[in-house]
Design a protein around this motif. Structure first.
Motif, PDB file in Angstrom:
ATOM      1  N   SER A  41     -22.246  -8.979  69.514  1.00 52.22           N
ATOM      2  CA  SER A  41     -20.970  -8.451  69.043  1.00 52.22           C
ATOM      3  C   SER A  41     -21.204  -7.151  68.267  1.00 52.22           C
ATOM      4  CB  SER A  41     -20.276  -9.479  68.157  1.00 52.22           C
ATOM      5  OG  SER A  41     -21.006  -9.632  66.972  1.00 52.22           O
ATOM      6  N   GLY A  42     -20.185  -6.344  68.211  1.00 51.35           N
ATOM      7  CA  GLY A  42     -20.285  -5.082  67.494  1.00 51.35           C
ATOM      8  C   GLY A  42     -18.917  -4.587  67.074  1.00 51.35           C
ATOM      9  N   LYS A  43     -18.888  -3.389  66.498  1.00 55.52           N
ATOM     10  CA  LYS A  43     -17.626  -2.811  66.054  1.00 55.52           C
ATOM     11  C   LYS A  43     -17.379  -1.500  66.776  1.00 55.52           C
ATOM     12  CE  LYS A  43     -19.333  -3.363  62.007  1.00 55.52           C
ATOM     13  NZ  LYS A  43     -19.665  -3.093  60.596  1.00 55.52           N
ATOM     14  N   LEU A  44     -16.106  -1.187  66.884  1.00 56.53           N
ATOM     15  CA  LEU A  44     -15.709   0.025  67.587  1.00 56.53           C
ATOM     16  C   LEU A  44     -14.729   0.776  66.696  1.00 56.53           C
ATOM     17  CD1 LEU A  44     -15.965   1.194  70.531  1.00 56.53           C
ATOM     18  CD2 LEU A  44     -13.788   0.096  70.981  1.00 56.53           C
ATOM     19  N   PHE A  45     -14.964   2.078  66.511  1.00 57.47           N
ATOM     20  CA  PHE A  45     -14.029   2.888  65.725  1.00 57.47           C
ATOM     21  C   PHE A  45     -13.603   4.087  66.570  1.00 57.47           C
ATOM     22  CE2 PHE A  45     -17.133   1.059  62.745  1.00 57.47           C
ATOM     23  CZ  PHE A  45     -16.288   0.268  61.987  1.00 57.47           C
ATOM     24  N   GLU A  46     -12.292   4.325  66.620  1.00 53.52           N
ATOM     25  CA  GLU A  46     -11.793   5.524  67.292  1.00 53.52           C
ATOM     26  C   GLU A  46     -11.270   6.450  66.207  1.00 53.52           C
ATOM     27  OE1 GLU A  46      -9.067   3.928  70.181  1.00 53.52           O
ATOM     28  OE2 GLU A  46     -10.680   3.654  71.624  1.00 53.52           O
ATOM     29  N   VAL A  47     -11.987   7.550  66.002  1.00 51.12           N
ATOM     30  CA  VAL A  47     -11.660   8.455  64.900  1.00 51.12           C
ATOM     31  C   VAL A  47     -11.116   9.763  65.467  1.00 51.12           C
ATOM     32  CG1 VAL A  47     -12.539   9.595  62.837  1.00 51.12           C
ATOM     33  CG2 VAL A  47     -13.563   7.441  63.584  1.00 51.12           C
ATOM     34  N   ALA A  48      -9.878  10.100  65.083  1.00 48.17           N
ATOM     35  CA  ALA A  48      -9.289  11.385  65.469  1.00 48.17           C
ATOM     36  C   ALA A  48      -9.749  12.427  64.457  1.00 48.17           C
ATOM     37  CB  ALA A  48      -7.768  11.292  65.494  1.00 48.17           C
ATOM     38  N   ILE A  49     -10.379  13.502  64.951  1.00 45.47           N
ATOM     39  CA  ILE A  49     -10.990  14.503  64.066  1.00 45.47           C
ATOM     40  C   ILE A  49     -10.455  15.893  64.402  1.00 45.47           C
ATOM     41  CG2 ILE A  49     -13.180  15.547  63.330  1.00 45.47           C
ATOM     42  CD1 ILE A  49     -14.625  13.043  64.265  1.00 45.47           C
ATOM     43  N   GLU A  50     -10.014  16.625  63.366  1.00 47.22           N
ATOM     44  CA  GLU A  50      -9.662  18.036  63.530  1.00 47.22           C
ATOM     45  C   GLU A  50     -10.926  18.853  63.343  1.00 47.22           C
ATOM     46  OE1 GLU A  50      -6.604  19.345  63.995  1.00 47.22           O
ATOM     47  OE2 GLU A  50      -5.201  17.758  63.434  1.00 47.22           O
ATOM     48  N   ALA A  51     -11.343  19.582  64.375  1.00 45.99           N
ATOM     49  CA  ALA A  51     -12.570  20.369  64.266  1.00 45.99           C
ATOM     50  C   ALA A  51     -12.460  21.600  65.149  1.00 45.99           C
ATOM     51  CB  ALA A  51     -13.776  19.525  64.666  1.00 45.99           C
ATOM     52  N   ALA A  52     -13.335  22.575  64.879  1.00 44.66           N
ATOM     53  CA  ALA A  52     -13.288  23.827  65.630  1.00 44.66           C
ATOM     54  C   ALA A  52     -13.832  23.650  67.043  1.00 44.66           C
ATOM     55  CB  ALA A  52     -14.076  24.905  64.881  1.00 44.66           C
ATOM     56  N   SER A  53     -14.794  22.731  67.219  1.00 45.74           N
ATOM     57  CA  SER A  53     -15.401  22.549  68.534  1.00 45.74           C
ATOM     58  C   SER A  53     -15.839  21.100  68.697  1.00 45.74           C
ATOM     59  CB  SER A  53     -16.628  23.462  68.668  1.00 45.74           C
ATOM     60  OG  SER A  53     -17.633  23.004  67.777  1.00 45.74           O
ATOM     61  N   ALA A  54     -16.133  20.726  69.934  1.00 43.57           N
ATOM     62  CA  ALA A  54     -16.597  19.358  70.198  1.00 43.57           C
ATOM     63  C   ALA A  54     -17.936  19.109  69.509  1.00 43.57           C
ATOM     64  CB  ALA A  54     -16.726  19.132  71.707  1.00 43.57           C
ATOM     65  N   ASP A  55     -18.790  20.147  69.444  1.00 44.61           N
ATOM     66  CA  ASP A  55     -20.088  19.990  68.774  1.00 44.61           C
ATOM     67  C   ASP A  55     -19.909  19.686  67.289  1.00 44.61           C
ATOM     68  OD1 ASP A  55     -21.461  20.353  71.069  1.00 44.61           O
ATOM     69  OD2 ASP A  55     -22.082  22.428  70.667  1.00 44.61           O
ATOM     70  N   GLU A  56     -18.936  20.387  66.663  1.00 44.74           N
ATOM     71  CA  GLU A  56     -18.692  20.135  65.245  1.00 44.74           C
ATOM     72  C   GLU A  56     -18.161  18.714  65.050  1.00 44.74           C
ATOM     73  OE1 GLU A  56     -15.996  22.924  63.176  1.00 44.74           O
ATOM     74  OE2 GLU A  56     -15.776  21.359  61.668  1.00 44.74           O
ATOM     75  N   ALA A  57     -17.262  18.281  65.945  1.00 42.16           N
ATOM     76  CA  ALA A  57     -16.710  16.926  65.843  1.00 42.16           C
ATOM     77  C   ALA A  57     -17.818  15.883  66.012  1.00 42.16           C
ATOM     78  CB  ALA A  57     -15.623  16.719  66.903  1.00 42.16           C
TER      79      ALA A  57
ATOM     80  N   LEU B  44     -16.357  -4.890  69.843  1.00 46.25           N
ATOM     81  CA  LEU B  44     -17.162  -4.576  71.010  1.00 46.25           C
ATOM     82  C   LEU B  44     -18.014  -5.803  71.320  1.00 46.25           C
ATOM     83  CD1 LEU B  44     -17.944  -1.981  72.668  1.00 46.25           C
ATOM     84  CD2 LEU B  44     -19.878  -1.785  71.132  1.00 46.25           C
ATOM     85  N   PHE B  45     -18.027  -6.234  72.582  1.00 44.09           N
ATOM     86  CA  PHE B  45     -18.864  -7.363  72.991  1.00 44.09           C
ATOM     87  C   PHE B  45     -19.749  -6.916  74.145  1.00 44.09           C
ATOM     88  CE2 PHE B  45     -14.772  -9.121  71.550  1.00 44.09           C
ATOM     89  CZ  PHE B  45     -15.203  -9.830  70.452  1.00 44.09           C
ATOM     90  N   GLU B  46     -21.041  -7.201  74.037  1.00 44.35           N
ATOM     91  CA  GLU B  46     -21.939  -6.934  75.159  1.00 44.35           C
ATOM     92  C   GLU B  46     -22.348  -8.290  75.721  1.00 44.35           C
ATOM     93  OE1 GLU B  46     -24.906  -4.441  73.389  1.00 44.35           O
ATOM     94  OE2 GLU B  46     -23.734  -2.647  73.792  1.00 44.35           O
ATOM     95  N   VAL B  47     -21.857  -8.590  76.923  1.00 40.52           N
ATOM     96  CA  VAL B  47     -22.060  -9.903  77.517  1.00 40.52           C
ATOM     97  C   VAL B  47     -23.006  -9.777  78.712  1.00 40.52           C
ATOM     98  CG1 VAL B  47     -20.934 -11.941  78.489  1.00 40.52           C
ATOM     99  CG2 VAL B  47     -19.707 -10.519  76.841  1.00 40.52           C
ATOM    100  N   ALA B  48     -24.143 -10.477  78.639  1.00 35.67           N
ATOM    101  CA  ALA B  48     -25.075 -10.526  79.777  1.00 35.67           C
ATOM    102  C   ALA B  48     -24.598 -11.630  80.717  1.00 35.67           C
ATOM    103  CB  ALA B  48     -26.493 -10.801  79.281  1.00 35.67           C
TER     104      ALA B  48
END
Lengths: 89, 89
Positions: A41-57, B44-48
């Motif tokens: 199991s794990g965690k997922l975060f979707e973060v909306a970021i204001e930045a000048a470029s994708a590299d900066e984000a 997030l789940f990683e299932v084998a």
């Protein structure tokens, strides 16, 4: 400035015990999913970021992981930055 | 039978309130990340999975989501099936 969406996945390192994953695997077996060999199991975060470029984000997102979102002792993280989907609001 | 790895992302629907995401966004602002426009949290789940084909593994993974991993009233899910990485053990 453009808006980017960083998808950040934080998962336990492979050697770290994952009781939540073990419990889910056992529940899936009980439901009849005999082919399940393991669950992490794990965690997922979707973060909306204001930045000048994708590299900066990308660099900001990795900074957020090391400073708040992940515990580097037991977890690892993966950041993926894309343009924000306008449908998501 | 081959072994596949299903990466299952479960996120709240866009209209559902996400207090964890709001708290994380506020913490990121306090740490100086002024460009953060919003955070949504998820699982997030990683299932084998042992299955005959990738298609079968995909169908099993979606079945697991509807029966255990996701609450379809407030959450949506996305399953991606790939060959298991041998390095992951």
């Amino acid at each position: 400035m453009s808006r980017f969406l960083a998808s950040i996945a934080v998962t336990l390192k492979p050697t770290v015990n994952d009781p939540e994953g073990l419990t889910i695997a056992s529940a899936l077996h009980n439901l009849g999913f005999a082919g399940v060999a393991g669950v992490r199991s794990g965690k997922l975060f979707e973060v909306a970021i204001e930045a000048a470029s994708a590299d900066e984000a990308q660099s900001l997102a990795e900074d957020m992981c090391t400073r708040l979102l992940a515990n580097p002792v037991i977890e690892r993280y993966h950041c993926e930055v894309g343009e924000e989907d306008p449908e998501e609001g």
